[in-house]
Design a protein around this motif. Structure first.
Motif, PDB file in Angstrom:
ATOM      1  N   LEU A  30       0.907  -1.253   0.053  1.00  0.00           N
ATOM      2  CA  LEU A  30       0.067   0.101   0.020  1.00  0.00           C
ATOM      3  C   LEU A  30       0.674   1.233   0.092  1.00  0.00           C
ATOM      4  O   LEU A  30       0.366   2.061  -0.535  1.00  0.00           O
ATOM      5  CB  LEU A  30      -0.993  -0.069   1.069  1.00  0.00           C
ATOM      6  CG  LEU A  30      -1.903  -1.175   1.314  1.00  0.00           C
ATOM      7  CD1 LEU A  30      -2.495  -1.028   2.395  1.00  0.00           C
ATOM      8  CD2 LEU A  30      -2.834  -1.288   0.121  1.00  0.00           C
ATOM      9  N   LEU A  31       2.152   1.158   0.714  1.00  0.00           N
ATOM     10  CA  LEU A  31       2.985   2.314   0.689  1.00  0.00           C
ATOM     11  C   LEU A  31       3.354   2.782  -0.795  1.00  0.00           C
ATOM     12  O   LEU A  31       3.684   3.852  -0.959  1.00  0.00           O
ATOM     13  CB  LEU A  31       4.109   2.023   1.788  1.00  0.00           C
ATOM     14  CG  LEU A  31       5.240   3.007   1.833  1.00  0.00           C
ATOM     15  CD1 LEU A  31       4.485   4.427   2.539  1.00  0.00           C
ATOM     16  CD2 LEU A  31       6.252   2.536   2.787  1.00  0.00           C
ATOM     17  N   GLN A  32       3.803   1.521  -1.414  1.00  0.00           N
ATOM     18  CA  GLN A  32       4.212   1.668  -2.681  1.00  0.00           C
ATOM     19  C   GLN A  32       3.025   2.571  -3.408  1.00  0.00           C
ATOM     20  O   GLN A  32       3.462   3.539  -4.374  1.00  0.00           O
ATOM     21  CB  GLN A  32       4.127   0.436  -3.514  1.00  0.00           C
ATOM     22  CG  GLN A  32       4.708   0.365  -5.055  1.00  0.00           C
ATOM     23  CD  GLN A  32       4.785  -0.961  -5.713  1.00  0.00           C
ATOM     24  OE1 GLN A  32       5.249  -1.814  -4.869  1.00  0.00           O
ATOM     25  NE2 GLN A  32       4.746  -1.159  -6.983  1.00  0.00           N
ATOM     26  N   ALA A  33       1.898   2.443  -3.505  1.00  0.00           N
ATOM     27  CA  ALA A  33       0.802   3.195  -4.289  1.00  0.00           C
ATOM     28  C   ALA A  33       0.806   4.649  -3.737  1.00  0.00           C
ATOM     29  O   ALA A  33       0.701   5.321  -4.371  1.00  0.00           O
ATOM     30  CB  ALA A  33      -0.481   2.590  -3.891  1.00  0.00           C
ATOM     31  N   ALA A 149      -2.341   6.350   6.106  1.00  0.00           N
ATOM     32  CA  ALA A 149      -3.297   5.574   5.601  1.00  0.00           C
ATOM     33  C   ALA A 149      -3.130   4.156   5.131  1.00  0.00           C
ATOM     34  O   ALA A 149      -3.610   3.025   5.467  1.00  0.00           O
ATOM     35  CB  ALA A 149      -4.328   6.071   4.558  1.00  0.00           C
ATOM     36  N   SER A 150      -1.800   4.119   4.597  1.00  0.00           N
ATOM     37  CA  SER A 150      -1.554   2.741   4.189  1.00  0.00           C
ATOM     38  C   SER A 150      -1.197   2.076   5.260  1.00  0.00           C
ATOM     39  O   SER A 150      -1.337   0.587   5.318  1.00  0.00           O
ATOM     40  CB  SER A 150       0.021   2.846   3.198  1.00  0.00           C
ATOM     41  OG  SER A 150      -0.421   3.827   1.967  1.00  0.00           O
ATOM     42  N   ILE A 151      -0.409   2.492   6.248  1.00  0.00           N
ATOM     43  CA  ILE A 151      -0.235   1.717   7.642  1.00  0.00           C
ATOM     44  C   ILE A 151      -1.280   1.261   8.378  1.00  0.00           C
ATOM     45  O   ILE A 151      -1.495   0.041   8.688  1.00  0.00           O
ATOM     46  CB  ILE A 151       0.668   2.514   8.488  1.00  0.00           C
ATOM     47  CG1 ILE A 151       2.106   2.800   7.912  1.00  0.00           C
ATOM     48  CG2 ILE A 151       0.938   1.877  10.010  1.00  0.00           C
ATOM     49  CD1 ILE A 151       3.151   3.689   8.478  1.00  0.00           C
ATOM     50  N   PHE A 152      -2.529   2.118   8.409  1.00  0.00           N
ATOM     51  CA  PHE A 152      -3.464   1.692   9.175  1.00  0.00           C
ATOM     52  C   PHE A 152      -4.310   0.587   8.360  1.00  0.00           C
ATOM     53  O   PHE A 152      -4.975  -0.471   9.039  1.00  0.00           O
ATOM     54  CB  PHE A 152      -4.456   2.851   9.445  1.00  0.00           C
ATOM     55  CG  PHE A 152      -4.054   3.381  10.823  1.00  0.00           C
ATOM     56  CD1 PHE A 152      -4.783   2.964  12.110  1.00  0.00           C
ATOM     57  CD2 PHE A 152      -3.373   4.635  10.671  1.00  0.00           C
ATOM     58  CE1 PHE A 152      -4.403   3.626  13.175  1.00  0.00           C
ATOM     59  CE2 PHE A 152      -2.949   5.066  11.870  1.00  0.00           C
ATOM     60  CZ  PHE A 152      -3.429   4.599  13.102  1.00  0.00           C
ATOM     61  N   TYR A 153      -4.755   0.867   7.121  1.00  0.00           N
ATOM     62  CA  TYR A 153      -5.181  -0.221   6.447  1.00  0.00           C
ATOM     63  C   TYR A 153      -4.602  -1.370   6.228  1.00  0.00           C
ATOM     64  O   TYR A 153      -5.247  -2.337   6.206  1.00  0.00           O
ATOM     65  CB  TYR A 153      -5.588   0.523   4.770  1.00  0.00           C
ATOM     66  CG  TYR A 153      -6.578   1.392   4.570  1.00  0.00           C
ATOM     67  CD1 TYR A 153      -7.869   1.173   4.979  1.00  0.00           C
ATOM     68  CD2 TYR A 153      -6.428   2.450   3.850  1.00  0.00           C
ATOM     69  CE1 TYR A 153      -8.819   1.832   4.678  1.00  0.00           C
ATOM     70  CE2 TYR A 153      -7.454   3.520   3.714  1.00  0.00           C
ATOM     71  CZ  TYR A 153      -8.714   3.086   4.182  1.00  0.00           C
ATOM     72  OH  TYR A 153      -9.723   3.998   3.780  1.00  0.00           O
ATOM     73  N   GLY A 154      -3.103  -1.367   6.135  1.00  0.00           N
ATOM     74  CA  GLY A 154      -2.609  -2.557   6.159  1.00  0.00           C
ATOM     75  C   GLY A 154      -2.365  -3.512   7.382  1.00  0.00           C
ATOM     76  O   GLY A 154      -2.722  -4.494   7.494  1.00  0.00           O
TER      77      GLY A 154
END
Length: 422
Positions: A30-33, A149-154
């Protein structure tokens, strides 16, 4: 001798592919996105195997901590692969800015690149501490919000998958659902939507509700918490695919998310002012930032609790409460008091079986991990904790045999409890 590689410049954003070492697999996808949305061409590396560690040993002093060996070995292995245009490739590494040697990985990496014949490869730093200004990626507010957001969704996807996969009626449902949501969230981030606190609160419920539609059969399984140094705790390369091994042994892995570590790093800068002195404005900023992150965390926890199926972790303030009487706020090198607090939370929430991942060369981690196990066992006799060393000389079979002994004890305790309850 000074070992230098070119700085990563703004002009390279359009011309270079940036390689990122893999750690927390789902979160980093997700961080990549998030990085792509800001115009960066990035790839999270997936190359693994013993040759990665051997390359790390070849180009980094063998007294260096194991995560550094793996990260640098993974980079050089990727550059050796022939897959990349070396005139248009750059490397990205994070820097904590604290007392951990990870703050200096970038210097070790540059030295290794020069020795390996890749002195032309630029290295960029992603950090919150103002380090490597000439070679740092600018952490803009939109990028920061998408990273959060990437961390939380992940974290949420990992928790939901871990609580579904061991019990699913149709093999593959949990993985298919996870892939579906990774793709969906990547689309949100690239489309510049659903990363505000308001939007994420709604999406957390949608994601949990979707996972709850997967048919499962609850059967008694040993739950095993995984704690330790942050890289080895999450990285399949670093821990020899520990989660897959636990699943193959019929256990349910319980891995604390990245969220608490992020809040922990912010909190450390807050209490530094109380312990050592400093500017009140810095402390106030950290307190506001931490409150902002905690708002996301509470929304995620609420969504898991309201699902009716899934366990939710405690919040950061609960973790901090557990550590009282064990370690103080000043114990913050590496994972610091957070590692011990994670073990305490697992014990208090019905997961007394714990694998504590200990990489070579991380003394603070050994102190707050292995060094605290005896105290925890004295206070909680039912706790079943095993410390596993990870280093280039440790064999996978020996690591797995020690974990199997822990699992044997866990199953015995589970059966005894079941018999006592009948």
């Amino acid at each position: 001798m000074e070992y230098m590689t070119p700085n990563f410049t703004k002009d390279m954003v359009k011309t270079h592919k940036i390689l990122i070492p893999n750690m927390a697999v789902t979160q980093f996808r997700l961080l990549q996105a998030a990085l792509e949305c800001e115009g960066y061409n990035v790839e999270v590396l997936g190359n693994c195997g013993s040759e990665v560690a051997q390359l790390g040993l070849k180009y980094v002093h063998n007294d260096t901590c194991y995560p550094a060996l793996l990260v640098i070995g993974q980079f050089i292995d990727a550059l050796n692969s022939g897959k990349y245009d070396l005139d248009h490739t750059a490397l990205l590494i994070t820097q904590t800015g604290g007392g951990c040697r990870a703050s200096n990985y970038i210097k070790l990496l540059r030295k290794a690149l020069v020795k390996a014949g890749y002195g032309n490869i630029p290295v960029a730093s992603l950090n919150f501490s103002g380090l490597e200004k000439g070679s740092g990626l600018p952490l803009t507010l939109p990028l920061l919000r998408k990273v959060i957001a990437s961390i939380f969704y992940g974290d949420m996807l990992v928790a939901l998958r871990s609580q579904t996969y061991p019990y699913e009626d149709r093999r593959g449902d949990a993985d298919a659902m996870t892939e579906k949501w990774i793709s969906t969230i990547q689309g949100w981030i690239r489309g510049d939507k659903n990363y505000s606190a308001h939007d994420m609160k709604k999406r957390f419920y949608d994601i949990a509700a979707d996972y709850a539609t997967i048919p499962i059969t609850r059967v008694p399984k040993v739950k095993v918490g995984v704690v330790g140094e942050i890289y080895v705790k999450y990285s399949p390369l670093g821990n020899n695919n520990l989660e897959d091994f636990l699943l193959s042994e019929g256990a349910e892995p319980v891995v604390p998310g990245l969220t608490d570590f992020i809040i922990f790093k912010i909190y450390n800068r807050d209490v530094d002012v109380d312990i050592y002195g400093g500017r009140w404005i810095k402390q106030k900023f950290c307190q506001i930032f931490a409150s902002y992150i905690k708002k996301y965390q509470r929304a995620m926890i609420d969504a898991l609790n309201r699902s009716g199926r899934f366990r939710a972790p405690g919040d950061f303030d609960e973790l901090h409460h557990y550590i009282k009487g064990y370690l103080g706020d000043g114990n913050k090198m590496g994972e610091g008091w957070l590692l011990t607090a994670e073990m305490l939370e697992l014990i208090h929430t019905g997961v007394p079986n714990i694998v504590c991942t200990q990489p070579f060369g991380c003394l603070p981690n050994h102190i707050v991990g292995k060094g605290m196990i005896r105290k925890l066992k004295d206070d909680y006799p039912n706790s079943n904790i095993v410390a596993i060393d990870y280093d280039p000389g440790a064999t996978k079979i020996n690591q797995e045999n020690r974990i199997k002994l822990m699992l044997s004890t866990a199953r015995q305790q589970m059966n005894e409890k079941k018999a006592a309850d009948q």
